[in-house]
Design an enzyme around this catalytic site. Structure first.
Site, PDB file in Angstrom:
ATOM      1  N   ASP A 149      -2.271   4.399  -3.425  1.00 20.41           N
ATOM      2  CA  ASP A 149      -3.560   3.845  -3.043  1.00 20.41           C
ATOM      3  C   ASP A 149      -4.665   4.703  -3.631  1.00 20.41           C
ATOM      4  O   ASP A 149      -4.434   5.822  -4.103  1.00 20.41           O
ATOM      5  CB  ASP A 149      -3.685   3.667  -1.530  1.00 20.41           C
ATOM      6  N   LEU A 150      -5.882   4.168  -3.609  1.00 24.37           N
ATOM      7  CA  LEU A 150      -7.022   4.809  -4.252  1.00 24.37           C
ATOM      8  C   LEU A 150      -7.829   5.566  -3.201  1.00 24.37           C
ATOM      9  O   LEU A 150      -8.306   4.968  -2.222  1.00 24.37           O
ATOM     10  CB  LEU A 150      -7.899   3.772  -4.951  1.00 24.37           C
ATOM     11  N   ASP A 192      -6.716  -1.849  -1.975  1.00 28.11           N
ATOM     12  CA  ASP A 192      -6.623  -0.776  -2.966  1.00 28.11           C
ATOM     13  C   ASP A 192      -5.239  -0.147  -2.940  1.00 28.11           C
ATOM     14  O   ASP A 192      -5.085   1.030  -3.277  1.00 28.11           O
ATOM     15  CB  ASP A 192      -7.694   0.288  -2.707  1.00 28.11           C
TER      16      ASP A 192
END
Length: 432
Positions: A149-150, A192
């Protein structure tokens, strides 16, 4: 030969000609073979699962219906017209929908693809995960799962707007597509959040790929010139070491992902603060959940293992970046103190050890000679030859590294070192 002035029969389209040929061929087959073929054929064109005897009966009715329609209309009726009429009359097509094959494939692709990134969606992730797990159980092969994930992605949307956030997501998708083999799959499973399925990949190989993805993603973000330091965190789980069911592996990967996020909470992809020295090291996210001491990679620049002090590398660290281990470098940090600031450093000296893998380099135009790849970095590669050979000033090579596709490169030998086993280690720099 037709007489002059006689009407020329119209030429059948390719599809009708194929059906005519099919009808002539089926007449010469025995009943079991005809039933097997018709069952698969009708399933392919109608998505109906029928018994073989039903398929034979429908085909015979279709031939009879075509003869009746042709006699009534005074012209040859296409087989597909008669087939549609028979299926509709039998109640198998309650509301027939006519659609071209290319349009059908497009609809099927859109149903399993994320429109923004072009990656597969969560629906296909669940289906593919189960298929790969079944394949791993059958053949006894490992399967790697990487959940990513970001970090700080929401800040991009809040500060730069959602169009800018979409660019970040597309950059992440492009990074994943470049890093994968043809047998691997990348999915967008949330806003994300992303996932990778890596068949025949163990924990060490999955971790190496994850770290490379993070580095390449950070480089791609530099072109977007964001004021928010977005980074990509990962969690890795492998079948069967971490579990044999999909939900078990996802839970383990999520736990390791958030453990890494906690350890790197103060880190940004483009510089800034770094994790405190007492944080959990990245290697702790391996399959054993314990810090792993990987084999020391060999420096491409100096030819020495990385655990020895390298004057050319250590001074490049800022005072805000903690040392990897307590020692003289920590004592020297105050004298090099500089105000904390955002910076982007070309990580030329970062290396990934290939020890324990089957990575190799095929040397020469024809790839006749092989060398084992010891480690790989942005600046070059360290290789090992079994026999001492005279190497040219420039070497053409194809690098075969697990997880990555073969890469053709030009190498320039920088240093060489004879080992106690009699082999020759050579450090080579990439030539642009």
């Amino acid at each position: 030969m037709p007489s002059p002035g006689a009407p020329v029969p119209s030429r059948l389209p390719v599809e009708d000609s194929y059906l005519e040929l099919l009808a002539d061929t089926l007449e010469g087959l025995d009943v079991p073979a005809r039933g097997q073929f018709l069952q698969r054929y009708i399933r392919a064109i109608t998505h109906l699962d029928l018994q073989e005897n039903q398929c034979i009966q429908l085909w015979d009715e279709m031939l009879q219906r075509r003869r009746e329609l042709s006699e009534n209309l005074g012209r040859q009726v296409a087989l597909k017209t008669a087939l549609m009429d028979v299926l509709a009359s039998a109640g198998l097509f309650r509301v027939p929908i006519v659609i071209e094959y290319d349009e059908l494939k497009t609809l099927q692709l859109n149903a399993v693809t994320d429109p923004l990134t072009g990656l597969y969606n969560r629906r296909l992730f669940s289906e593919t995960f189960e298929k790969e797990l079944n394949r791993g159980r059958r053949y006894g092969s490992p399967l790697g799962l990487v959940v990513l994930d970001l970090h700080r992605f929401k800040e991009v949307n809040d500060k730069h707007g959602h169009p800018r956030g979409d660019e970040v997501l597309r950059a992440a998708a492009a990074t994943l597509k470049k890093a994968l083999r043809t047998s691997d799959s990348a999915f967008r499973i949330g806003g994300d959040e992303f996932a990778l399925l890596l068949p025949q990949t163990d924990a060490e190989q999955a971790l190496a790929l994850s770290r490379r993805v993070e580095i390449v993603f950070a480089e791609m973000l530099q072109m977007l010139q964001l004021t928010v330091g977005v980074s990509m965190d990962h969690g890795v789980a492998t079948f069967p070491q971490d579990g044999e069911q999909a939900d078990q592996l996802i839970r383990v990967a999520d736990e390791r992902l958030y453990r890494l996020k906690h350890a790197n909470h103060g880190r940004t992809a483009n510089g800034g603060t770094h994790p405190p020295s007492n944080s959990v090291p990245q290697e702790a996210t391996s399959a054993t959940d314990r810090p792993v001491a990987p084999p020391p990679p060999i420096s491409i620049e100096s030819g020495r293992p990385a655990d020895r002090p390298e004057p050319k590398v250590e001074p490049a660290k800022y005072a805000s970046e903690p040392s990897d281990a307590p020692g003289p470098s920590e004592k020297a940090a105050p004298s090099q103190a500089t105000p904390p600031r955002s910076y982007a450093v070309q990580r030329k000296a970062e290396r990934v050890s290939m020890a324990g893998t089957n990575a190799y380099a095929a040397l020469g135009e024809q790839g006749a000679r092989r060398a084992r790849v010891l480690d790989l970095g942005f600046g070059g590669v360290a290789i090992e030859l079994e026999n001492e050979e005279d190497l040219p000033e420039n070497i053409l090579a194809v690098l075969h590294v697990p997880i990555l596709p073969p890469v053709r490169v030009s190498l320039k030998p920088v240093w060489s070192q004879r080992t106690t086993q009699g082999s020759l280690r050579v450090g080579c720099a990439f030539i642009s």
